[in-house]
Design a protein around this motif. Structure first.
Motif, PDB file in Angstrom:
ATOM      1  N   GLU A 178       0.783  -1.211   0.198  1.00 45.81           N
ATOM      2  CA  GLU A 178      -0.368  -0.016  -0.198  1.00 45.81           C
ATOM      3  C   GLU A 178       0.811   1.338  -0.113  1.00 45.81           C
ATOM      4  OE1 GLU A 178      -2.771   0.100   3.211  1.00 45.81           O
ATOM      5  OE2 GLU A 178      -3.124   2.145   2.662  1.00 45.81           O
ATOM      6  N   ALA A 179       1.853   1.088   0.745  1.00 41.86           N
ATOM      7  CA  ALA A 179       2.622   2.560   1.088  1.00 41.86           C
ATOM      8  C   ALA A 179       3.637   2.729  -0.346  1.00 41.86           C
ATOM      9  CB  ALA A 179       3.870   2.195   2.223  1.00 41.86           C
ATOM     10  N   MET A 180       4.009   1.367  -0.928  1.00 40.96           N
ATOM     11  CA  MET A 180       4.718   1.502  -2.368  1.00 40.96           C
ATOM     12  C   MET A 180       3.914   2.295  -3.238  1.00 40.96           C
ATOM     13  SD  MET A 180       6.301  -2.201  -2.286  1.00 40.96           S
ATOM     14  CE  MET A 180       7.520  -2.210  -3.728  1.00 40.96           C
ATOM     15  N   ASP A 201      12.817   0.780   0.819  1.00 44.48           N
ATOM     16  CA  ASP A 201      13.661  -0.324   0.481  1.00 44.48           C
ATOM     17  C   ASP A 201      13.203  -1.256  -0.565  1.00 44.48           C
ATOM     18  OD1 ASP A 201      15.551   0.777   2.412  1.00 44.48           O
ATOM     19  OD2 ASP A 201      14.837  -0.852   3.853  1.00 44.48           O
ATOM     20  N   ALA A 202      11.622  -1.529  -0.694  1.00 43.90           N
ATOM     21  CA  ALA A 202      11.191  -2.398  -1.244  1.00 43.90           C
ATOM     22  C   ALA A 202      11.002  -1.814  -2.678  1.00 43.90           C
ATOM     23  CB  ALA A 202       9.751  -2.763  -0.846  1.00 43.90           C
ATOM     24  N   LEU A 203      10.845  -0.539  -3.014  1.00 42.44           N
ATOM     25  CA  LEU A 203      10.889   0.071  -4.386  1.00 42.44           C
ATOM     26  C   LEU A 203      12.414  -0.004  -5.098  1.00 42.44           C
ATOM     27  CD1 LEU A 203       8.554   3.273  -3.706  1.00 42.44           C
ATOM     28  CD2 LEU A 203       7.958   1.272  -5.432  1.00 42.44           C
ATOM     29  N   LEU A 204      13.292   0.251  -4.307  1.00 41.86           N
ATOM     30  CA  LEU A 204      14.612   0.115  -4.729  1.00 41.86           C
ATOM     31  C   LEU A 204      14.823  -1.364  -5.061  1.00 41.86           C
ATOM     32  CD1 LEU A 204      17.646   0.755  -4.838  1.00 41.86           C
ATOM     33  CD2 LEU A 204      17.779   0.900  -2.574  1.00 41.86           C
ATOM     34  N   THR A 205      14.708  -2.267  -4.307  1.00 38.92           N
ATOM     35  CA  THR A 205      14.727  -3.548  -4.705  1.00 38.92           C
ATOM     36  C   THR A 205      14.087  -3.958  -5.855  1.00 38.92           C
ATOM     37  OG1 THR A 205      15.165  -4.151  -2.465  1.00 38.92           O
ATOM     38  CG2 THR A 205      14.513  -6.083  -3.862  1.00 38.92           C
ATOM     39  N   LYS A 206      12.503  -3.708  -6.112  1.00 43.45           N
ATOM     40  CA  LYS A 206      12.021  -3.913  -7.124  1.00 43.45           C
ATOM     41  C   LYS A 206      12.398  -3.653  -8.240  1.00 43.45           C
ATOM     42  CE  LYS A 206       7.784  -5.786  -8.307  1.00 43.45           C
ATOM     43  NZ  LYS A 206       7.331  -7.108  -7.845  1.00 43.45           N
ATOM     44  N   ALA A 207      12.968  -2.235  -8.525  1.00 41.76           N
ATOM     45  CA  ALA A 207      13.505  -1.680  -9.485  1.00 41.76           C
ATOM     46  C   ALA A 207      14.558  -2.482 -10.279  1.00 41.76           C
ATOM     47  CB  ALA A 207      14.123  -0.361  -9.289  1.00 41.76           C
ATOM     48  N   PHE A 208      15.219  -3.258  -9.478  1.00 41.96           N
ATOM     49  CA  PHE A 208      16.173  -4.243 -10.063  1.00 41.96           C
ATOM     50  C   PHE A 208      15.552  -5.687 -10.733  1.00 41.96           C
ATOM     51  CE2 PHE A 208      19.028  -1.303  -7.760  1.00 41.96           C
ATOM     52  CZ  PHE A 208      19.817  -0.888  -8.841  1.00 41.96           C
ATOM     53  N   GLU A 209      14.486  -5.839 -10.036  1.00 40.62           N
ATOM     54  CA  GLU A 209      13.682  -7.077 -10.260  1.00 40.62           C
ATOM     55  C   GLU A 209      13.180  -6.728 -11.999  1.00 40.62           C
ATOM     56  OE1 GLU A 209      10.636  -8.446  -7.753  1.00 40.62           O
ATOM     57  OE2 GLU A 209       9.613  -9.649  -9.228  1.00 40.62           O
ATOM     58  N   ILE A 210      12.712  -5.588 -11.807  1.00 44.20           N
ATOM     59  CA  ILE A 210      12.118  -5.241 -13.169  1.00 44.20           C
ATOM     60  C   ILE A 210      13.107  -5.201 -14.184  1.00 44.20           C
ATOM     61  CG2 ILE A 210      10.839  -3.347 -14.192  1.00 44.20           C
ATOM     62  CD1 ILE A 210       9.379  -3.011 -11.313  1.00 44.20           C
ATOM     63  N   LEU A 211      13.996  -4.765 -14.013  1.00 46.18           N
ATOM     64  CA  LEU A 211      14.853  -4.671 -15.136  1.00 46.18           C
ATOM     65  C   LEU A 211      15.518  -6.119 -15.592  1.00 46.18           C
ATOM     66  CD1 LEU A 211      17.488  -2.019 -14.030  1.00 46.18           C
ATOM     67  CD2 LEU A 211      15.655  -1.883 -16.053  1.00 46.18           C
ATOM     68  N   THR A 212      15.039  -6.969 -15.014  1.00 43.19           N
ATOM     69  CA  THR A 212      15.434  -8.514 -15.828  1.00 43.19           C
ATOM     70  C   THR A 212      14.272  -8.860 -16.606  1.00 43.19           C
ATOM     71  OG1 THR A 212      14.195  -9.734 -13.765  1.00 43.19           O
ATOM     72  CG2 THR A 212      16.625  -9.201 -13.520  1.00 43.19           C
ATOM     73  N   THR A 250      11.344   7.380  -6.754  1.00 41.85           N
ATOM     74  CA  THR A 250      10.330   7.661  -5.736  1.00 41.85           C
ATOM     75  C   THR A 250      10.830   7.106  -4.374  1.00 41.85           C
ATOM     76  OG1 THR A 250       8.490   6.927  -7.424  1.00 41.85           O
ATOM     77  CG2 THR A 250       8.185   6.649  -5.004  1.00 41.85           C
ATOM     78  N   TYR A 251      11.705   6.116  -4.284  1.00 38.50           N
ATOM     79  CA  TYR A 251      12.195   5.682  -2.952  1.00 38.50           C
ATOM     80  C   TYR A 251      13.322   6.919  -2.565  1.00 38.50           C
ATOM     81  CZ  TYR A 251      17.277   4.691  -2.692  1.00 38.50           C
ATOM     82  OH  TYR A 251      18.628   4.612  -2.272  1.00 38.50           O
TER      83      TYR A 251
END
Lengths: 293, 293
Positions: free
Chosen positions: A32-34, A113-124, A76-77
């Protein structure tokens, strides 16, 4: 095509792509916060530049959606963490309560932290060549990590209540905001597999635009009202931050701003001279849109 | 080879590899804080399992150094952020002041962000196939993001001062610490390009070890002194956290712990039955080393 036309046509589909990436199955406060911060309605400057440039190089902009979303998630993060009480301590962002006000400080840290992590997941994800994906991951990490944005944020805090020269100020801004803007331009070159000369031109245009954007921000911080820009004004003075108007005067800052935009327009022409199929109008109209009224 | 022998032979070279990744050219507080937490001397459990398993599958463990370092950086950033005043508010970690005590809260937040970012940069390096690098990046992001570790940390906070069942507790731990442990095992399988059955066995062993490790932590939190484990004891009770000893009693928790280790040992034998060149002793001796005295 005009940048404004491109934005009107594709901003909403980017918004939808972006927020759909955060699934809310588990219904925790984190997702929700993301989404709250992602949906807080920024101008999407960085991702739209990236998408528009891919289009300007005559390629399908949808190939660039994962990179554009990753870039916006990193941006955003960084806003969520910069707004925290231990950092800039802002309670208002884009006219809405900041994440730690809306939720808790702990949730704001974790959502960042979660948005930062998600960014790299999406780039795969997506249809690009593996080699291109890996170069985007490497360059986004370098632009946003300790040698880039995060290092610049630390240097920015270290510089509070100190007298900085214009050069020191430029060096801080170059890392704090410039390298992520540079990624927006450069990623378009990487995605469309352009030559090194064009990548270097894109870097330089990005740097000129980045500095211009910072000068513009500094000028607006002293000349605008809260309603006009949707965030607290006078924050720079409150934190004892060096700014371009403080160092060069308002007119000096304005002149420096115009110079940078002119240089960027000139380099855009240079790309067009080498690539006849390049749609120079997209970037030119974006640069001209930054002009202060 | 015994896990202990492997650790004695290779732990120091991993330590050196790890801290050399953070260059300190610019001498900012960020790089110093990143190194401080990286050098704080943990057991390096996760990266050493990964390296040892690559060796157990008869491949060169140095190929796995970037993935092992990335994993340790993610673990380290999570400790820095978890220790913050807004989260668990710990001032001592591994017998040393936590990052926000040693530096400032802002620097601790940024150093965590920078370590998280650096982890993904490092995964783009090394001699592995591009396809393998991308799968490691994707899986590390999934294990540590909103659907993994970060989501688990939020669920853990949401569960404070609530009565949780053993199942709810297990589900929180599975995300908060289990998925990163699973990555350590699984990454060895991905790096050495093992079959799906072996990957699934590694997942299950990791889950058994992960739960056992959490039960062990809970037991030590109520039975040890600060000097013995180098961090504050009784912290779980202080935060009103559900624990295995509280839910099952100390003897019940101990029995559950032994069961999980036995299951893990059994699955390790199963891998050996299918792969005759697998050095089962590395993992078996690690599992046995967890046994409480």
């Amino acid at each position: 095509m005009q940048f404004q036309t491109f934005t009107e046509a594709y901003k909403e589909s980017f918004e939808n792509y972006l927020t759909d990436l955060i699934q809310n199955k588990s219904q925790t406060a984190i997702e929700e916060a993301m989404r709250y911060s992602l949906e807080a309605g920024g101008k999407r400057l960085r991702p739209l530049i990236l998408l528009a440039l891919v289009r300007a190089f005559d390629q399908d902009y949808t190939q660039a959606l994962p990179a554009a979303a990753a870039l916006e998630m990193i941006h955003t993060y960084s806003l969520i963490h910069d707004d925290l009480p231990a950092m800039d301590d802002d309670d208002l962002r884009r006219g809405k309560p900041t994440s730690h006000i809306k939720y808790t400080e702990a949730t704001a840290i974790l959502a960042g932290d979660a948005l930062l992590t998600k960014a790299f997941e999406i780039l795969t994800q997506g249809n690009l060549a593996d080699k291109v994906k890996l170069s985007l991951i490497r360059e986004l990490a370098q632009a946003s990590g300790h040698e880039g944005m995060v290092g610049g944020q630390q240097a920015d805090m270290d510089g509070e209540n100190k007298d900085l020269s214009v050069e020191e100020l430029a060096s801080i801004h170059s890392r704090k905001t410039g390298m992520l803007i540079r990624f927006a331009f450069r990623a378009a070159g990487l995605l469309t597999e352009r030559d090194e000369v064009t990548l270097t031109d894109l870097d330089t245009i990005a740097d000129k635009v980045g500095v211009a954007y910072q000068i513009r921000d500094d000028i607006l911080d002293v000349t605008s009202t809260e309603e006009e820009i949707g965030k607290r004004v006078g924050a720079d003075a409150k934190h004892g931050k060096s700014t371009y108007p403080a160092l060069l005067g308002l007119e000096g800052a304005q002149a420096r701003f115009d110079e940078h935009l002119d240089d960027a327009l000139e380099l855009n022409e240079a790309i067009k001279r080498r690539h006849s199929d390049y749609d120079k109008e997209l970037l030119a109209s974006f640069i001209l849109s930054l002009k202060l009224k």
